[in-house]
Design a protein around this motif. Structure first.
Motif, PDB file in Angstrom:
ATOM      1  N   GLN A   1     -46.407  17.229  33.313  1.00  0.00           N
ATOM      2  CA  GLN A   1     -45.250  18.114  33.203  1.00  0.00           C
ATOM      3  C   GLN A   1     -45.506  19.120  32.090  1.00  0.00           C
ATOM      4  N   ALA A   2     -45.586  20.383  32.442  1.00  0.00           N
ATOM      5  CA  ALA A   2     -46.016  21.411  31.491  1.00  0.00           C
ATOM      6  C   ALA A   2     -45.023  21.633  30.358  1.00  0.00           C
ATOM      7  N   GLY A   3     -43.737  21.668  30.667  1.00  0.00           N
ATOM      8  CA  GLY A   3     -42.732  21.965  29.656  1.00  0.00           C
ATOM      9  C   GLY A   3     -41.867  20.772  29.323  1.00  0.00           C
ATOM     10  N   ALA A   4     -41.265  20.780  28.126  1.00  0.00           N
ATOM     11  CA  ALA A   4     -40.332  19.717  27.747  1.00  0.00           C
ATOM     12  C   ALA A   4     -39.046  19.868  28.544  1.00  0.00           C
ATOM     13  N   GLY A   5     -38.362  18.722  28.773  1.00  0.00           N
ATOM     14  CA  GLY A   5     -37.093  18.759  29.491  1.00  0.00           C
ATOM     15  C   GLY A   5     -37.034  17.708  30.576  1.00  0.00           C
ATOM     16  N   ALA A   6     -35.994  17.808  31.404  1.00  0.00           N
ATOM     17  CA  ALA A   6     -35.762  16.812  32.447  1.00  0.00           C
ATOM     18  C   ALA A   6     -36.836  16.886  33.526  1.00  0.00           C
ATOM     19  N   SER A   7     -37.328  15.725  33.920  1.00  0.00           N
ATOM     20  CA  SER A   7     -38.374  15.660  34.944  1.00  0.00           C
ATOM     21  C   SER A   7     -37.812  15.752  36.353  1.00  0.00           C
ATOM     22  N   GLY A   8     -36.529  15.386  36.496  1.00  0.00           N
ATOM     23  CA  GLY A   8     -35.986  15.193  37.826  1.00  0.00           C
ATOM     24  C   GLY A   8     -36.415  13.847  38.371  1.00  0.00           C
ATOM     25  N   THR A   9     -35.682  13.336  39.330  1.00  0.00           N
ATOM     26  CA  THR A   9     -36.058  12.075  39.947  1.00  0.00           C
ATOM     27  C   THR A   9     -37.295  12.269  40.822  1.00  0.00           C
ATOM     28  N   LYS A  10     -38.002  11.175  41.075  1.00  0.00           N
ATOM     29  CA  LYS A  10     -39.199  11.216  41.913  1.00  0.00           C
ATOM     30  C   LYS A  10     -38.945  10.341  43.147  1.00  0.00           C
ATOM     31  N   ALA A  11     -38.640  11.007  44.261  1.00  0.00           N
ATOM     32  CA  ALA A  11     -38.230  10.302  45.477  1.00  0.00           C
ATOM     33  C   ALA A  11     -39.421   9.701  46.209  1.00  0.00           C
ATOM     34  N   PHE A  12     -39.199   8.547  46.828  1.00  0.00           N
ATOM     35  CA  PHE A  12     -40.250   7.865  47.574  1.00  0.00           C
ATOM     36  C   PHE A  12     -39.658   7.166  48.790  1.00  0.00           C
ATOM     37  N   THR A  13     -40.539   6.785  49.718  1.00  0.00           N
ATOM     38  CA  THR A  13     -40.187   5.953  50.865  1.00  0.00           C
ATOM     39  C   THR A  13     -41.128   4.776  50.882  1.00  0.00           C
ATOM     40  N   THR A  14     -40.594   3.565  51.087  1.00  0.00           N
ATOM     41  CA  THR A  14     -41.463   2.392  51.143  1.00  0.00           C
ATOM     42  C   THR A  14     -42.245   2.393  52.451  1.00  0.00           C
ATOM     43  N   ILE A  15     -43.473   1.924  52.400  1.00  0.00           N
ATOM     44  CA  ILE A  15     -44.347   1.916  53.565  1.00  0.00           C
ATOM     45  C   ILE A  15     -43.805   1.025  54.674  1.00  0.00           C
ATOM     46  N   ILE A  16     -43.165  -0.093  54.302  1.00  0.00           N
ATOM     47  CA  ILE A  16     -42.756  -1.068  55.317  1.00  0.00           C
ATOM     48  C   ILE A  16     -41.302  -0.911  55.754  1.00  0.00           C
ATOM     49  N   GLY A  17     -40.603   0.122  55.281  1.00  0.00           N
ATOM     50  CA  GLY A  17     -39.215   0.308  55.678  1.00  0.00           C
ATOM     51  C   GLY A  17     -38.257  -0.359  54.712  1.00  0.00           C
ATOM     52  N   SER A  18     -37.098  -0.761  55.200  1.00  0.00           N
ATOM     53  CA  SER A  18     -36.036  -1.287  54.339  1.00  0.00           C
ATOM     54  C   SER A  18     -36.480  -2.547  53.614  1.00  0.00           C
ATOM     55  N   ALA A  19     -36.324  -2.542  52.269  1.00  0.00           N
ATOM     56  CA  ALA A  19     -36.730  -3.690  51.451  1.00  0.00           C
ATOM     57  C   ALA A  19     -36.149  -3.513  50.060  1.00  0.00           C
ATOM     58  N   ASP A  20     -36.056  -4.627  49.316  1.00  0.00           N
ATOM     59  CA  ASP A  20     -35.725  -4.524  47.906  1.00  0.00           C
ATOM     60  C   ASP A  20     -36.887  -3.807  47.210  1.00  0.00           C
ATOM     61  N   ASN A  21     -36.564  -2.863  46.330  1.00  0.00           N
ATOM     62  CA  ASN A  21     -37.623  -2.149  45.640  1.00  0.00           C
ATOM     63  C   ASN A  21     -37.205  -1.786  44.225  1.00  0.00           C
ATOM     64  N   LYS A  22     -38.201  -1.518  43.395  1.00  0.00           N
ATOM     65  CA  LYS A  22     -37.988  -1.107  42.010  1.00  0.00           C
ATOM     66  C   LYS A  22     -38.909   0.066  41.707  1.00  0.00           C
ATOM     67  N   SER A  23     -38.406   0.979  40.877  1.00  0.00           N
ATOM     68  CA  SER A  23     -39.220   2.143  40.516  1.00  0.00           C
ATOM     69  C   SER A  23     -38.897   2.579  39.101  1.00  0.00           C
ATOM     70  N   ALA A  24     -39.920   3.029  38.398  1.00  0.00           N
ATOM     71  CA  ALA A  24     -39.773   3.462  37.010  1.00  0.00           C
ATOM     72  C   ALA A  24     -40.566   4.744  36.808  1.00  0.00           C
ATOM     73  N   LEU A  25     -40.183   5.489  35.775  1.00  0.00           N
ATOM     74  CA  LEU A  25     -40.915   6.695  35.405  1.00  0.00           C
ATOM     75  C   LEU A  25     -41.043   6.716  33.894  1.00  0.00           C
ATOM     76  N   ILE A  26     -42.269   6.848  33.417  1.00  0.00           N
ATOM     77  CA  ILE A  26     -42.506   6.901  31.972  1.00  0.00           C
ATOM     78  C   ILE A  26     -43.379   8.100  31.658  1.00  0.00           C
ATOM     79  N   GLY A  27     -43.401   8.524  30.397  1.00  0.00           N
ATOM     80  CA  GLY A  27     -44.197   9.666  29.990  1.00  0.00           C
ATOM     81  C   GLY A  27     -45.151   9.321  28.862  1.00  0.00           C
ATOM     82  N   ILE A  28     -46.371   9.876  28.930  1.00  0.00           N
ATOM     83  CA  ILE A  28     -47.369   9.737  27.865  1.00  0.00           C
ATOM     84  C   ILE A  28     -47.590  11.124  27.265  1.00  0.00           C
TER      85      ILE A  28
END
Length: 221
Positions: free
Chosen positions: A173-200
């Motif tokens: 991410q070039a500039g400081a500020g909000a990243s926005g959410t990062k949307a995804f779809t699970t490969i196997i369809g409907s399931a319990d899932n967890k997602s995180a976003l961290i920055g280095i």
């Protein structure tokens, strides 16, 4: 120097009580390593020496657990072991060069807690607000359905891990500020899932050795 992907490693075992994560190929001292450990119970794993749980990144909703850790590489051995009392776990490690090496490399220092969703085919890693430029954003994903695949592609991010039921993506991410959410779809369809976003974040201010000396002397950096 910009933060850059170096290498990744993966592990998964349905029978052993522990999980061994191999050091990513080519990892050198001062690399920043992120590890994502998952388990189909709410068990908290025993942590190897030198690793730090990333704030707010221990999710235990829906009777499953995911934990994210970081470490600055320093004379590392070939692997690290997380210990559990039962079976079925997966995980990965990704190493990055060019990260902050004095204190915590995380930006934000206390990320928004991971998203935990029951019975859904889509989800989104939560938005994080960075405070400096050129932060490497790392998205971490998991779903409950055995060892059958993690996420499909995440728009604007590069896939680094797609192993059994865990995934890892990143983007600078070039500039400081909000990243926005990062949307995804699970490969196997409907399931319990967890997602995180961290920055280095990249090194800030004076060279690392100079800043470390100033810290020891109790003066500004």
């Amino acid at each position: 120097m910009a933060v850059a992907f170096r290498a990744a490693s993966t592990a998964g075992d349905a029978t052993a009580a522990n999980i061994t994560i191999t050091k990513p190929t080519g990892t050198v001292d001062d690399d920043i390593i992120i590890v994502w450990i998952t388990k189909e119970t709410t068990t908290t794993p025993g942590i190897p020496t030198g690793w730090t749980l990333i704030p707010n990144q221990a999710g235990t909703a829906n009777a499953e657990s995911c934990h994210a850790y970081w470490k600055k590489a320093a004379s590392e051995g070939a692997s690290w072991v997380w210990t559990f009392a039962s079976t079925w776990r997966t995980g990965w490690a990704i190493s990055y060069s060019g990260g902050e090496t004095v204190g915590s490399p995380l930006d934000p220092a206390s990320p928004v807690a991971m998203t935990e969703t029951a019975s859904a085919a889509q989800g989104a890693a939560p938005s994080q607000t960075t405070t400096v430029a050129d932060v490497m954003l790392v998205a971490l994903g998991w779903n409950i359905i055995g060892f059958t695949g993690g996420w499909t592609s995440v728009a604007g991010m590069t896939e680094r891990v797609d192993f059994q039921n865990v995934s890892g993506y990143d983007v600078l991410q070039a500039g400081a500020g909000a990243s926005g959410t990062k949307a995804f779809t699970t490969i196997i369809g409907s399931a319990d899932n967890k997602s995180a976003l961290i920055g280095i974040m990249p090194p800030q201010g004076a060279p690392a050795a100079q800043r470390a000396k100033r810290t020891l002397l109790g003066v500004g950096v």
